[in-house]
Motif scaffolding. Structure first.
Motif, PDB file in Angstrom:
ATOM      1  N   ALA A   1      14.377  65.525 -35.834  1.00  0.00           N
ATOM      2  CA  ALA A   1      14.179  65.998 -37.210  1.00  0.00           C
ATOM      3  C   ALA A   1      14.818  67.358 -37.444  1.00  0.00           C
ATOM      4  CB  ALA A   1      12.692  66.049 -37.537  1.00  0.00           C
ATOM      5  N   VAL A   2      15.078  68.118 -36.391  1.00  0.00           N
ATOM      6  CA  VAL A   2      15.719  69.433 -36.528  1.00  0.00           C
ATOM      7  C   VAL A   2      17.147  69.284 -37.058  1.00  0.00           C
ATOM      8  CG1 VAL A   2      16.590  71.382 -35.140  1.00  0.00           C
ATOM      9  CG2 VAL A   2      14.271  70.584 -34.831  1.00  0.00           C
ATOM     10  N   ALA A   3      17.708  68.100 -36.948  1.00  0.00           N
ATOM     11  CA  ALA A   3      19.055  67.876 -37.473  1.00  0.00           C
ATOM     12  C   ALA A   3      19.091  68.004 -38.993  1.00  0.00           C
ATOM     13  CB  ALA A   3      19.552  66.495 -37.060  1.00  0.00           C
ATOM     14  N   ALA A   4      17.961  67.791 -39.663  1.00  0.00           N
ATOM     15  CA  ALA A   4      17.925  67.848 -41.131  1.00  0.00           C
ATOM     16  C   ALA A   4      18.344  69.212 -41.671  1.00  0.00           C
ATOM     17  CB  ALA A   4      16.539  67.468 -41.635  1.00  0.00           C
ATOM     18  N   PRO A   5      17.775  70.319 -41.200  1.00  0.00           N
ATOM     19  CA  PRO A   5      18.229  71.608 -41.732  1.00  0.00           C
ATOM     20  C   PRO A   5      19.692  71.899 -41.421  1.00  0.00           C
ATOM     21  CG  PRO A   5      16.206  71.880 -40.456  1.00  0.00           C
ATOM     22  CD  PRO A   5      16.627  70.462 -40.324  1.00  0.00           C
TER      23      PRO A   5
END
Length: 161
Positions: A33-37
């Motif tokens: 989910a860190v890929a989103a930012p």
């Protein structure tokens, strides 16, 4: 492989005796989910709304694909299914569940080269099931599970059916 009809359980034809999805750990999902930012930052020069939508889309796609692509352990209709592999429970012998140091041994130096295995990081317990079919080159199945006692009980119930 046996061509006889598979035995069914008392819950009805096709109902699984056991089912478990070996989904990734929470830390793996958070890391994805860190890929989103990061994706959002790429699109910020274009438009803030585009950046937000792109970031959310990437997060949902990554987390969803990690969960949906996870292997499933299932005992159903006289078959043990682990991921895409399956074997009739009549061809299985004794099953044991191990955890802790014994599981590390089973996943590492104690893993037979003629064993079939599906091992997941972050899931400590392992089930070892002996294969009794002399024609099968695999002598045992070794796979990760969060509840080894329930898997073993389901295999035994299916073998009695």
């Amino acid at each position: 492989m046996n061509t006889d009809p598979a035995p069914t359980d008392t819950a009805g034809r096709g109902a699984p005796l056991y089912r478990e999805r070996l989904s990734p750990s929470l830390w793996t999902l958070l890391s994805a989910a860190v890929a989103a930012p990061m994706v959002s930052l790429v699109f910020v020069p274009l438009d803030a709304t585009v950046a937000l939508v792109a970031g959310l889309a990437v997060a949902v796609a990554l987390v969803g694909s990690l969960v949906l692509a996870s292997p499933v352990i299932e005992v159903r209709d006289g078959q043990l299914r682990v991921g895409r592999a399956h074997i009739p429970v009549g061809m299985l012998g004794d099953a044991i569940g191990v955890s802790g140091d014994d599981a590390r041994e089973a996943r590492g130096p104690g893993l037979s080269r003629s064993a079939w295995h599906l091992l997941r990081g972050g899931i400590d317990p392992v089930v070892r099931v002996r294969v009794v079919d002399e024609r099968d080159p695999v002598d045992e199945w070794v796979f990760s599970t969060r509840t080894p006692d329930r898997v073993i009980a389901a295999i035994r119930r299916a073998q009695r059916a």
